[in-house]
Structures are given as structure tokens and as C-alpha cells.
Design a protein around this motif. Sequence first.
Motif, PDB file in Angstrom:
ATOM      1  N   ARG A 130     -15.651  -6.632  -6.495  1.00  0.00           N
ATOM      2  CA  ARG A 130     -15.378  -5.704  -5.398  1.00  0.00           C
ATOM      3  C   ARG A 130     -16.304  -4.491  -5.466  1.00  0.00           C
ATOM      4  O   ARG A 130     -16.750  -3.982  -4.433  1.00  0.00           O
ATOM      5  CB  ARG A 130     -13.910  -5.283  -5.435  1.00  0.00           C
ATOM      6  CG  ARG A 130     -13.003  -6.402  -4.935  1.00  0.00           C
ATOM      7  CD  ARG A 130     -11.576  -6.279  -5.413  1.00  0.00           C
ATOM      8  NE  ARG A 130     -10.761  -7.351  -4.826  1.00  0.00           N
ATOM      9  CZ  ARG A 130     -10.723  -8.602  -5.298  1.00  0.00           C
ATOM     10  NH1 ARG A 130     -11.452  -8.936  -6.351  1.00  0.00           N
ATOM     11  NH2 ARG A 130      -9.962  -9.508  -4.712  1.00  0.00           N
ATOM     12  N   ARG A 154       0.832  -1.203   0.000  1.00  0.00           N
ATOM     13  CA  ARG A 154       0.000   0.000   0.000  1.00  0.00           C
ATOM     14  C   ARG A 154       0.864   1.250   0.000  1.00  0.00           C
ATOM     15  O   ARG A 154       0.577   2.212  -0.726  1.00  0.00           O
ATOM     16  CB  ARG A 154      -0.934   0.002   1.205  1.00  0.00           C
ATOM     17  CG  ARG A 154      -1.821   1.234   1.268  1.00  0.00           C
ATOM     18  CD  ARG A 154      -3.060   1.018   2.107  1.00  0.00           C
ATOM     19  NE  ARG A 154      -2.767   0.468   3.412  1.00  0.00           N
ATOM     20  CZ  ARG A 154      -3.668  -0.120   4.200  1.00  0.00           C
ATOM     21  NH1 ARG A 154      -4.916  -0.243   3.804  1.00  0.00           N
ATOM     22  NH2 ARG A 154      -3.335  -0.598   5.380  1.00  0.00           N
ATOM     23  N   GLN A 182      -6.552  -3.603  -1.919  1.00  0.00           N
ATOM     24  CA  GLN A 182      -7.917  -3.090  -2.046  1.00  0.00           C
ATOM     25  C   GLN A 182      -8.866  -3.777  -1.063  1.00  0.00           C
ATOM     26  O   GLN A 182      -9.696  -3.126  -0.426  1.00  0.00           O
ATOM     27  CB  GLN A 182      -8.421  -3.301  -3.471  1.00  0.00           C
ATOM     28  CG  GLN A 182      -8.028  -2.218  -4.452  1.00  0.00           C
ATOM     29  CD  GLN A 182      -8.877  -2.289  -5.699  1.00  0.00           C
ATOM     30  OE1 GLN A 182      -9.288  -3.355  -6.142  1.00  0.00           O
ATOM     31  NE2 GLN A 182      -9.162  -1.150  -6.271  1.00  0.00           N
ATOM     32  N   ASP A 183      -8.736  -5.093  -0.951  1.00  0.00           N
ATOM     33  CA  ASP A 183      -9.606  -5.841  -0.034  1.00  0.00           C
ATOM     34  C   ASP A 183      -9.389  -5.390   1.411  1.00  0.00           C
ATOM     35  O   ASP A 183     -10.352  -5.234   2.173  1.00  0.00           O
ATOM     36  CB  ASP A 183      -9.332  -7.339  -0.155  1.00  0.00           C
ATOM     37  CG  ASP A 183      -9.831  -7.930  -1.464  1.00  0.00           C
ATOM     38  OD1 ASP A 183     -10.703  -7.299  -2.099  1.00  0.00           O
ATOM     39  OD2 ASP A 183      -9.350  -9.009  -1.845  1.00  0.00           O
ATOM     40  N   ASN A 214      -8.284  -2.460   2.420  1.00  0.00           N
ATOM     41  CA  ASN A 214      -8.878  -1.125   2.557  1.00  0.00           C
ATOM     42  C   ASN A 214     -10.394  -1.202   2.688  1.00  0.00           C
ATOM     43  O   ASN A 214     -10.998  -0.505   3.506  1.00  0.00           O
ATOM     44  CB  ASN A 214      -8.524  -0.265   1.349  1.00  0.00           C
ATOM     45  CG  ASN A 214      -7.085   0.224   1.384  1.00  0.00           C
ATOM     46  OD1 ASN A 214      -6.388   0.078   2.379  1.00  0.00           O
ATOM     47  ND2 ASN A 214      -6.641   0.806   0.284  1.00  0.00           N
ATOM     48  N   THR A 259      -5.126   3.395  -7.948  1.00  0.00           N
ATOM     49  CA  THR A 259      -6.345   2.641  -8.234  1.00  0.00           C
ATOM     50  C   THR A 259      -6.888   2.986  -9.614  1.00  0.00           C
ATOM     51  O   THR A 259      -7.370   2.105 -10.344  1.00  0.00           O
ATOM     52  CB  THR A 259      -7.409   2.917  -7.157  1.00  0.00           C
ATOM     53  OG1 THR A 259      -6.908   2.517  -5.885  1.00  0.00           O
ATOM     54  CG2 THR A 259      -8.692   2.147  -7.449  1.00  0.00           C
ATOM     55  N   MET A 305     -12.521  -6.854 -10.358  1.00  0.00           N
ATOM     56  CA  MET A 305     -12.924  -5.508  -9.961  1.00  0.00           C
ATOM     57  C   MET A 305     -14.433  -5.418  -9.823  1.00  0.00           C
ATOM     58  O   MET A 305     -14.951  -4.770  -8.904  1.00  0.00           O
ATOM     59  CB  MET A 305     -12.438  -4.483 -10.990  1.00  0.00           C
ATOM     60  CG  MET A 305     -10.975  -4.108 -10.861  1.00  0.00           C
ATOM     61  SD  MET A 305     -10.563  -3.353  -9.261  1.00  0.00           S
ATOM     62  CE  MET A 305     -11.609  -1.891  -9.297  1.00  0.00           C
TER      63      MET A 305
END
Length: 232
Positions: free
Chosen positions: A133, A26, A68-69, A71, A113, A130
Motif C-alpha cells: 500500500r 472506519r 485503508q484501501d 481511503n 493507523t 503495508m
Amino acid sequence: MPQLPDPLSRRDRQRQTREALIFAARAVFSRDGYHRANLEVIAREAGFSKGAVYSNFENKAALFLAVQDTNMEAALAEAWDPFERVEEMPQAVPGGVSEEDLTAAMTGFALATLEFIAVAARDETLRAEMASRMQRLLDAYTEVVRQQRVEGDPMSVEELGALSAALDQGAGLLLLSGTGAVDARLLRAGVRRLIDPARAAESGSDDADVGPGMHDQEVRARIAAELRDQQS
């Protein structure tokens, strides 16, 4: 003689390694962007060899999705109420992290992103990843609508949830483009008006400006903690 703690199991060691790689990734994605981010650099900043990355993630895209997951799990950890008056953004962590550093880290990951979305849009497998999500995000907004909407609204909860998500995410894009035309106060007022116009008129829009996004506070706290650890 004090009793020594039990050694970590293989599963626990793997989990700690994976978490360390995600946290380092990250930071690197935020700093360097998606395309320029290097897996060897990520591994080194996490304290491992590059082989540790490939032991846990298939490739850079898989690692980015894991960030991403993480976050999203943080952002959706606490239920939120668009009708709840917010006075101010709470301090993410005490001391050691400036607001400028925190904003730069969050902005950097948001830009990374956008890079990833452009890549995923041209890749059938990543596009499906994507989409799953984004559906989870839509489901979260839909649940808020389900709890707050007024009876008799001709729109379905799914439609109102999608529109609420579009407002929130669109405000973030405007901010990245350099305009603050939709601040947090206006964003919350817009979501309120979508969900329950009469109640929105009664509650007004006198919140303090609490920063962009409606799910960002937990993510801010995690990133601030990581920045603090890096500086210590």
C-alpha cells in the motif's frame, strides 16, 4: 401496476454488506483505536451480526486494511497539482457535520493507523501488506513528479516522488504529535521546491491554509458524509 425493481443478486448483497462493514469499521477505529476496536461492535453498528464480518474479512487486520484501501481509493481518485493555487478547503458536505467532528474522525483514524503500523512491523505478512500500500502511495507521488518536474534534474522521478511522499506523510505525523510547524501552505511550498525550484520561486507560497495533507479532500468528503448519515 408499477414494476418492482429486480431483486439484488447475491454478489450485490455481499458488496453492500462489505461496504457497510467498512464504513462502520472506519468510524469505530477512529473512535476506539485499532487495539480497542471490537469486531462485534463494528458488526452491530453496520446492522449485522459478527458472523457477517468473518464472512467478508479474515480478521480485524484484514478489515482495517480494507478501510485503508477505501481511503486510498478516495484520496487518489482525483489528480492533484502542487502548483495549482488553492484558495480554501471546500465544504465536504452541506450542513449537519461540524469541523470539530470531522477533524476528530480523521485524527482518530490516523492514530489508529499508527497503532496498526506498529503491529504490522512485527508481523511478516502484515508488513508485506503495508509495504504494497505504501508503494501505491509512492507511485502516486511519483506520477505527480513525472508530470511536473523540470528537465535536467539530477534526481530521478522515483527519488523526488519518495521525498514528496515523505514530506506529506511527515507533516501528518508532526500534526498528530501536536505541532503545526508544517501547515498545508508550507507543505505545498516544499513539494513545489522539490519538483521545480525555479517555478516554485515564481509562483510563491500565497495559498490559503487548506488543512494538512495533499490527498485528504476526497477522504474528508466521504467521512463527513458518513458522519452526516449517523446523525440523521
